[in-house]
Scaffold this motif. Structure first.
Motif, mmCIF file in Angstrom:
data_model
loop_
_atom_site.group_PDB
_atom_site.id
_atom_site.type_symbol
_atom_site.label_atom_id
_atom_site.label_comp_id
_atom_site.label_asym_id
_atom_site.label_seq_id
_atom_site.Cartn_x
_atom_site.Cartn_y
_atom_site.Cartn_z
ATOM 1 N N ILE A 287 -60.638 34.158 32.152
ATOM 2 C CA ILE A 287 -59.218 34.714 32.862
ATOM 3 C C ILE A 287 -58.785 34.115 34.225
ATOM 4 O O ILE A 287 -59.731 33.980 34.971
ATOM 5 N N ILE A 288 -58.019 33.738 33.842
ATOM 6 C CA ILE A 288 -56.978 33.508 35.105
ATOM 7 C C ILE A 288 -56.600 34.418 35.555
ATOM 8 O O ILE A 288 -55.667 35.225 34.965
ATOM 9 N N ILE A 289 -56.294 34.823 37.274
ATOM 10 C CA ILE A 289 -55.856 36.285 37.583
ATOM 11 C C ILE A 289 -55.060 35.623 39.062
ATOM 12 O O ILE A 289 -55.428 34.625 39.643
ATOM 13 N N ASP A 290 -53.886 35.705 39.134
ATOM 14 C CA ASP A 290 -53.267 36.454 40.281
ATOM 15 C C ASP A 290 -52.207 37.299 40.277
ATOM 16 O O ASP A 290 -52.023 37.960 39.744
ATOM 17 N N ASP A 291 -51.299 37.305 41.728
ATOM 18 C CA ASP A 291 -50.627 38.347 41.695
ATOM 19 C C ASP A 291 -49.142 38.686 41.133
ATOM 20 O O ASP A 291 -49.153 39.159 40.767
ATOM 21 N N MET A 292 -48.578 37.148 40.616
ATOM 22 C CA MET A 292 -47.796 37.002 40.322
ATOM 23 C C MET A 292 -47.128 35.483 39.733
ATOM 24 O O MET A 292 -47.987 34.728 39.520
ATOM 25 N N ILE A 293 -46.696 35.467 38.607
ATOM 26 C CA ILE A 293 -45.945 34.493 37.859
ATOM 27 C C ILE A 293 -44.125 33.876 38.802
ATOM 28 O O ILE A 293 -43.462 34.893 38.085
ATOM 29 N N SER A 294 -44.461 33.156 39.312
ATOM 30 C CA SER A 294 -42.942 33.052 39.581
ATOM 31 C C SER A 294 -42.227 32.202 38.669
ATOM 32 O O SER A 294 -41.411 32.844 37.642
ATOM 33 N N SER A 295 -41.955 30.920 38.900
ATOM 34 C CA SER A 295 -41.342 30.039 37.618
ATOM 35 C C SER A 295 -42.927 29.228 37.279
ATOM 36 O O SER A 295 -42.129 29.133 35.252
ATOM 37 N N GLY A 296 -43.991 29.679 36.867
ATOM 38 C CA GLY A 296 -45.500 29.697 36.114
ATOM 39 C C GLY A 296 -45.655 28.032 35.901
ATOM 40 O O GLY A 296 -47.081 27.947 35.417
ATOM 41 N N GLU A 297 -44.965 27.276 36.884
ATOM 42 C CA GLU A 297 -45.472 26.106 36.877
ATOM 43 C C GLU A 297 -47.318 25.716 37.461
ATOM 44 O O GLU A 297 -48.089 24.970 36.400
ATOM 45 N N LEU B 233 -42.471 37.598 37.249
ATOM 46 C CA LEU B 233 -41.110 37.541 37.438
ATOM 47 C C LEU B 233 -40.616 36.592 36.764
ATOM 48 O O LEU B 233 -39.392 36.152 35.960
ATOM 49 N N PHE B 234 -40.585 35.492 36.321
ATOM 50 C CA PHE B 234 -40.136 34.539 35.462
ATOM 51 C C PHE B 234 -39.153 33.447 35.290
ATOM 52 O O PHE B 234 -38.141 33.746 35.300
ATOM 53 N N THR B 235 -38.991 33.185 36.828
ATOM 54 C CA THR B 235 -37.727 32.374 37.061
ATOM 55 C C THR B 235 -37.045 31.805 36.473
ATOM 56 O O THR B 235 -35.636 31.162 36.961
ATOM 57 N N GLU B 236 -38.202 30.615 36.068
ATOM 58 C CA GLU B 236 -36.883 29.455 35.253
ATOM 59 C C GLU B 236 -37.695 29.929 34.344
ATOM 60 O O GLU B 236 -36.917 28.625 32.588
ATOM 61 N N ILE C 219 -50.729 38.279 30.232
ATOM 62 C CA ILE C 219 -50.481 39.391 30.389
ATOM 63 C C ILE C 219 -50.073 39.974 31.599
ATOM 64 O O ILE C 219 -50.322 38.900 32.548
ATOM 65 N N THR C 220 -48.940 40.781 31.760
ATOM 66 C CA THR C 220 -48.397 41.311 32.695
ATOM 67 C C THR C 220 -48.394 42.853 32.981
ATOM 68 O O THR C 220 -47.988 43.571 31.778
ATOM 69 N N THR C 221 -47.889 43.161 34.150
ATOM 70 C CA THR C 221 -47.854 44.692 34.385
ATOM 71 C C THR C 221 -46.150 44.900 33.839
ATOM 72 O O THR C 221 -45.673 43.628 33.818
ATOM 73 N N ASN C 222 -45.498 47.121 33.493
ATOM 74 C CA ASN C 222 -44.620 46.855 33.700
ATOM 75 C C ASN C 222 -43.776 47.192 35.199
ATOM 76 O O ASN C 222 -43.494 48.021 35.263
ATOM 77 N N LEU C 223 -44.384 46.655 36.313
ATOM 78 C CA LEU C 223 -43.871 47.103 37.777
ATOM 79 C C LEU C 223 -42.846 46.480 37.537
ATOM 80 O O LEU C 223 -42.207 46.739 39.224
ATOM 81 N N THR C 224 -42.441 45.374 37.574
ATOM 82 C CA THR C 224 -41.296 44.992 37.193
ATOM 83 C C THR C 224 -40.474 44.689 36.171
ATOM 84 O O THR C 224 -40.716 45.001 35.306
ATOM 85 N N TYR C 225 -39.696 44.405 36.481
ATOM 86 C CA TYR C 225 -38.341 43.905 35.779
ATOM 87 C C TYR C 225 -38.723 42.953 34.402
ATOM 88 O O TYR C 225 -39.279 42.176 35.042
ATOM 89 N N LEU C 226 -38.846 43.319 32.704
ATOM 90 C CA LEU C 226 -39.370 42.692 32.632
ATOM 91 C C LEU C 226 -38.020 42.408 31.318
ATOM 92 O O LEU C 226 -38.175 43.096 30.922
#
Length: 393
Positions: A275-285, A310-313, A331-338
C-alpha cells in the motif's frame, strides 16, 4: 456513530445550516442526507421543546450561489435567513469543471476563483450567523506552506484572512503540512485523515487481502508522507518502507525541482502486497514511478491510497501502468472533484467521505468532543477483526 450518547444528552449550539457552494454541491447533498438520517434516528426525549424546533428537518442545505456579471465579476447571494444559525460552508477549491464567461470567453474556475466565492458567501452572511465554520477538504494553497526563498506564504495569509472575516472553525483533510495552522494559533483548525475510509474501500475491493507482516507492507513515496505511513503501519501491525526523492536543485521545471531518482529504504518486499499512501496525486508521475520500482523489486500487488486525486495530466499514464501490471488499485476520496471518466476505470476505487463529514458536522453542532472522529484507530481495529473473521484467520 461515535459519541452518540453525548449527542443525545447535548444541546445543539444553534440551529444547523449547511451552505454547499456549487463546487461542492454533490458532496454537500450526501452529507445533508446523512445528517437527516442521523437526526431522524435520534433518541432525544425532548424534541417538542422550543430548543429543538429546527432539530429534525428534511433539509439543512441553504440556497446560495455566486452569479457572475459579463465582465467576470461576481457577488455572493444567500437566498434565506441564516440569522442565529450554526453555518457550515463547504467549498472544493480543486473543482475545475465549473466555468464562467469573461467578455464572451469561457474560463474554467481556478482555486483562486473558488476561494473568492467562499469569501463572497461569508460576506453575504453579513455577520448574522451565530457561528461560521468553513469545510475546505483540500486546503487552499496548502502546497505553498513554507518559505525557502523570497516567496509568498499564500496558505497562511488565506487562513488569517478567513479568521479576520469572522470564521470560527476551519476544517480540512490531510493537509500537506498541518503545521500551517501555526498562522492562526488561537483559532479553530482541525485536520482530519481518512485511513479508516481507505481500508474500508480497499477491503471491499479486495476481500481476500491478508493484513499481516508476511503479506502486506506500507510504503511512503517520499519523506513528506512518512507520518501517514508510520501511523498506518502501526495501526495495521505491518512493516513499512519509504522512498526518498533525489532532486536536481540547480533547475526549476513547472515551479519545482525535477526528481532525478527515487531511492528505497526498507525490508524486502518480494511477494508482498504493497500500500503506497500519500496526500495527493497531482500528475501522478512520481507516484507511478514508485509503483513501477516496487513491482520491479518483486511485489505481488500495488495499491495506491491518496486523499486527493487531482489527475492534472489525465488518466492515460495510469491506464498504461495498469495495463503493464505496475498498479492494481488506485483508491482516492470524493473530497475533491473527480471527472466522470474516473469511475469507468477498472482500477479506480472511491473512498466515500460524506458520512465522515456528516459525523464531524453533527458533533461540532452539538459542541462535543470530536476526539473519536479525529482518531480512527479503534474503528480500523474493529474493521480488521471483522475482515479476519470473514477469512477465518
Amino acid at each position: 456513530m461515535p459519541n452518540i450518547k453525548l449527542m443525545e444528552n447535548a444541546l445543539p449550539i444553534a440551529p444547523l445550516k449547511i451552505a454547499a457552494l456549487d463546487s461542492c454541491k454533490d458532496l454537500g447533498q450526501k452529507v445533508n442526507d446523512y445528517i437527516v438520517q442521523f437526526r431522524q434516528q435520534t433518541l432525544k426525549e425532548s424534541l417538542d421543546s422550543p430548543l429543538f424546533s429546527s432539530y429534525q428537518l428534511d433539509n439543512y442545505l441553504v440556497k446560495c450561489n455566486c452569479p457572475r456579471f459579463g465582465s467576470g465579476e461576481a457577488k455572493g447571494l444567500i437566498s434565506e435567513s441564516i440569522r442565529g444559525k450554526d453555518l457550515f460552508i463547504m467549498v472544493d477549491v480543486c473543482n475545475y469543471s465549473l466555468t464562467y464567461k469573461v467578455n464572451g470567453h469561457l474560463n474554467h474556475m481556478s482555486p483562486d476563483d473558488h476561494y473568492q466565492d467562499l469569501k463572497r458567501i461569508i460576506s453575504a452572511a453579513n455577520g448574522k450567523a451565530h457561528r461560521l465554520n468553513v469545510i475546505m477538504p483540500f486546503l487552499y494553497e496548502s502546497r505553498q506552506h513554507k518559505r525557502t526563498k523570497r516567496e509568498s506564504l499564500d496558505c497562511a495569509l488565506a487562513l488569517q484572512e478567513l479568521i479576520d472575516m469572522g470564521v470560527d472553525n476551519i476544517l480540512t483533510f490531510d493537509a500537506h503540512d498541518p503545521r500551517v495552522q501555526n498562522s492562526i494559533p488561537l483559532h479553530g483548525f482541525d485536520n482530519f485523515n481518512p485511513p479508516y475510509q481507505f481500508m474500508k474501500a480497499l477491503l471491499r475491493a479486495e476481500p481476500e487481502l491478508i493484513v499481516d507482516k508476511e503479506h502486506l507492507m506500507i510504503v511512503s513515496p517520499d519523506e513528506g508522507a512518512m507520518h501517514r505511513a508510520v501511523y498506518f503501519s502501526n495501526v495495521l501491525g505491518v512493516n513499512m518502507g519509504m522512498f526518498y526523492k533525489r532532486r536536481d536543485y540547480s533547475t526549476i521545471i513547472n515551479g519545482k525541482n525535477p526528481i532525478v531518482a527515487h531511492e528505497f529504504l526498507g525490508d524486502d518486499i518480494h511477494g508482498k502486497d504493497i500500500i503506497i499512501i500519500d496526500d495527493m496525486i497531482s500528475s501522478g508521475e512520481s507516484m507511478l514511478d514508485v509503483a513501477r520500482q516496487i513491482k520491479e523489486r518483486g511485489a505481488s500487488r500495488v495499491f495506491v491510497c491518496t486523499a486527493f486525486g487531482l489527475f492534472t495530466e489525465g488518466f492515460d499514464i495510469f491506464d498504461d501502468y495498469y495495463n503493464k501490471g505496475y498498479i492494481d488499485r488506485v483508491i482516492t476520496t470524493n473530497l475533491t472533484y473527480l471527472p466522470p471518466v474516473a469511475y469507468e476505470k477498472p482500477y479506480f476505487v472511491v473512498a466515500d467521505m460524506s458520512k465522515f463529514i456528516a459525523l464531524i458536522i453533527d458533533a461540532l453542532n452539538h459542541d462535543i468532543s470530536i476526539g473519536a472522529v479525529l482518531n480512527p484507530t479503534d474503528k480500523i481495529h474493529a474493521l480488521l477483526k471483522k475482515h479476519n473473521e470473514s477469512l477465518g484467520i
